[in-house]
Design a protein around this motif. Sequence first.
Motif, PDB file in Angstrom:
ATOM      1  N   ALA B   3       0.816  -1.041   0.043  1.00 49.46           N
ATOM      2  CA  ALA B   3       0.018  -0.011  -0.006  1.00 49.46           C
ATOM      3  C   ALA B   3       0.802   1.329   0.094  1.00 49.46           C
ATOM      4  O   ALA B   3       0.586   2.242  -0.646  1.00 49.46           O
ATOM      5  CB  ALA B   3      -0.941   0.165   1.233  1.00 49.46           C
ATOM      6  N   PHE B   4       1.891   1.292   0.765  1.00 49.82           N
ATOM      7  CA  PHE B   4       3.073   2.392   0.846  1.00 49.82           C
ATOM      8  C   PHE B   4       3.407   2.730  -0.521  1.00 49.82           C
ATOM      9  O   PHE B   4       3.463   3.868  -1.226  1.00 49.82           O
ATOM     10  CB  PHE B   4       4.205   2.140   1.643  1.00 49.82           C
ATOM     11  CG  PHE B   4       3.499   1.733   3.197  1.00 49.82           C
ATOM     12  CD1 PHE B   4       3.146   2.867   3.923  1.00 49.82           C
ATOM     13  CD2 PHE B   4       3.844   0.626   3.614  1.00 49.82           C
ATOM     14  CE1 PHE B   4       2.737   2.632   5.141  1.00 49.82           C
ATOM     15  CE2 PHE B   4       3.456   0.380   4.995  1.00 49.82           C
ATOM     16  CZ  PHE B   4       2.618   1.462   5.727  1.00 49.82           C
ATOM     17  N   ARG B   5       3.897   1.622  -1.292  1.00 47.53           N
ATOM     18  CA  ARG B   5       4.516   1.791  -2.801  1.00 47.53           C
ATOM     19  C   ARG B   5       3.357   2.322  -3.449  1.00 47.53           C
ATOM     20  O   ARG B   5       3.567   3.566  -4.359  1.00 47.53           O
ATOM     21  CB  ARG B   5       4.896   0.499  -3.312  1.00 47.53           C
ATOM     22  CG  ARG B   5       4.955   0.430  -4.672  1.00 47.53           C
ATOM     23  CD  ARG B   5       6.391   1.023  -5.485  1.00 47.53           C
ATOM     24  NE  ARG B   5       6.078   1.102  -6.801  1.00 47.53           N
ATOM     25  CZ  ARG B   5       6.446   0.028  -7.415  1.00 47.53           C
ATOM     26  NH1 ARG B   5       6.584  -1.084  -7.088  1.00 47.53           N
ATOM     27  NH2 ARG B   5       6.150   0.359  -8.949  1.00 47.53           N
ATOM     28  N   LEU B   6       1.978   1.866  -3.519  1.00 50.20           N
ATOM     29  CA  LEU B   6       0.924   2.090  -4.506  1.00 50.20           C
ATOM     30  C   LEU B   6       0.587   3.860  -3.969  1.00 50.20           C
ATOM     31  O   LEU B   6       0.493   4.374  -5.059  1.00 50.20           O
ATOM     32  CB  LEU B   6      -0.307   1.383  -4.096  1.00 50.20           C
ATOM     33  CG  LEU B   6      -1.414   1.622  -5.158  1.00 50.20           C
ATOM     34  CD1 LEU B   6      -1.106   1.628  -6.625  1.00 50.20           C
ATOM     35  CD2 LEU B   6      -2.799   0.903  -4.775  1.00 50.20           C
ATOM     36  N   ALA B   7       0.557   4.076  -2.777  1.00 47.72           N
ATOM     37  CA  ALA B   7       0.342   5.425  -2.526  1.00 47.72           C
ATOM     38  C   ALA B   7       1.411   6.371  -2.859  1.00 47.72           C
ATOM     39  O   ALA B   7       1.155   7.302  -3.162  1.00 47.72           O
ATOM     40  CB  ALA B   7       0.234   5.551  -0.903  1.00 47.72           C
ATOM     41  N   GLY B   8       2.620   5.861  -2.779  1.00 46.65           N
ATOM     42  CA  GLY B   8       3.674   6.927  -3.254  1.00 46.65           C
ATOM     43  C   GLY B   8       3.674   7.064  -4.730  1.00 46.65           C
ATOM     44  O   GLY B   8       3.745   7.917  -5.191  1.00 46.65           O
ATOM     45  N   ASP B   9       3.345   5.935  -5.456  1.00 39.91           N
ATOM     46  CA  ASP B   9       3.100   6.207  -6.950  1.00 39.91           C
ATOM     47  C   ASP B   9       2.107   7.034  -7.217  1.00 39.91           C
ATOM     48  O   ASP B   9       2.045   8.121  -8.196  1.00 39.91           O
ATOM     49  CB  ASP B   9       3.083   4.976  -7.704  1.00 39.91           C
ATOM     50  CG  ASP B   9       4.242   4.010  -7.793  1.00 39.91           C
ATOM     51  OD1 ASP B   9       5.245   4.688  -7.463  1.00 39.91           O
ATOM     52  OD2 ASP B   9       4.179   2.879  -8.157  1.00 39.91           O
ATOM     53  N   MET B  10       1.038   6.927  -6.561  1.00 45.92           N
ATOM     54  CA  MET B  10      -0.333   7.914  -6.641  1.00 45.92           C
ATOM     55  C   MET B  10       0.168   9.294  -6.400  1.00 45.92           C
ATOM     56  O   MET B  10      -0.434  10.117  -7.191  1.00 45.92           O
ATOM     57  CB  MET B  10      -1.392   7.418  -5.939  1.00 45.92           C
ATOM     58  CG  MET B  10      -2.056   6.043  -6.255  1.00 45.92           C
ATOM     59  SD  MET B  10      -2.502   6.059  -8.336  1.00 45.92           S
ATOM     60  CE  MET B  10      -1.177   4.973  -9.093  1.00 45.92           C
TER      61      MET B  10
END
Lengths: 10, 215
Positions: B3-10
């Motif tokens: 989730a951190f990676r996805l939130a970071g990309d977003m």
Amino acid sequence: RSDTVEHDEL
Amino acid sequence: MNAFRLAGDMTHLLSVVVLLLKIHTIKSCAGISLKTQELYALVFAARYLDLFIHFISLYNTVMKLVFLASSFSIVWYMRRHKIVRRTYDKDHDTFRHHFLVLPCLALALLINERFTFREVMWAFSIYLEAVAILPQLVLLQRTRNIDNLTGQYVFFLGAYRVLYILNWIYRYFTEPHFVHWISWVAGIVQTLLYADFFYYYIMSWKNNVKLELPA
């Protein structure tokens, strides 16, 4: 380790 | 992908959307550093060399294409678009960004995960990304009226870096061989550069006053 480094991040 | 990676990309994507909104819709690039944007275009060009050679996922490929296309089109807008380029604050955007490129390249030749063309270019892109925000931060300090979109743009960029660090911490504990010293050290340096900005951004938001960075 394999020959290619996996960079799966952007 | 966690989730951190996805939130970071977003948040990274959101920062680009905010900047494109400002440039494309408001036709203004006031307060935006062309030097930083040029460095980002170079960062993505160097890092995504494997785009058509090494397939990771559709998500990965699409995101890479988006970052490449957006970074180059932002540079194009700021340099060539007849309305947008007039709003560029050239006189205050004086950071000598070319001097960042060579040291990063030298460092990449010395410190890399493997001494191959692609790996050196990858390390180069990581080092360059870490310092690419500097011209933008300098320009912000010199800008009297930082508009909301510019502030949000830099805030989202910084948030993306913070989330990537959380992603690495998560991956470190969940994936057995996940150790990438180069991206970790460069990523932490990059995030620390935002610390000062974050402080003033949050204070201005809390006190409901216009964002201003002390010179």
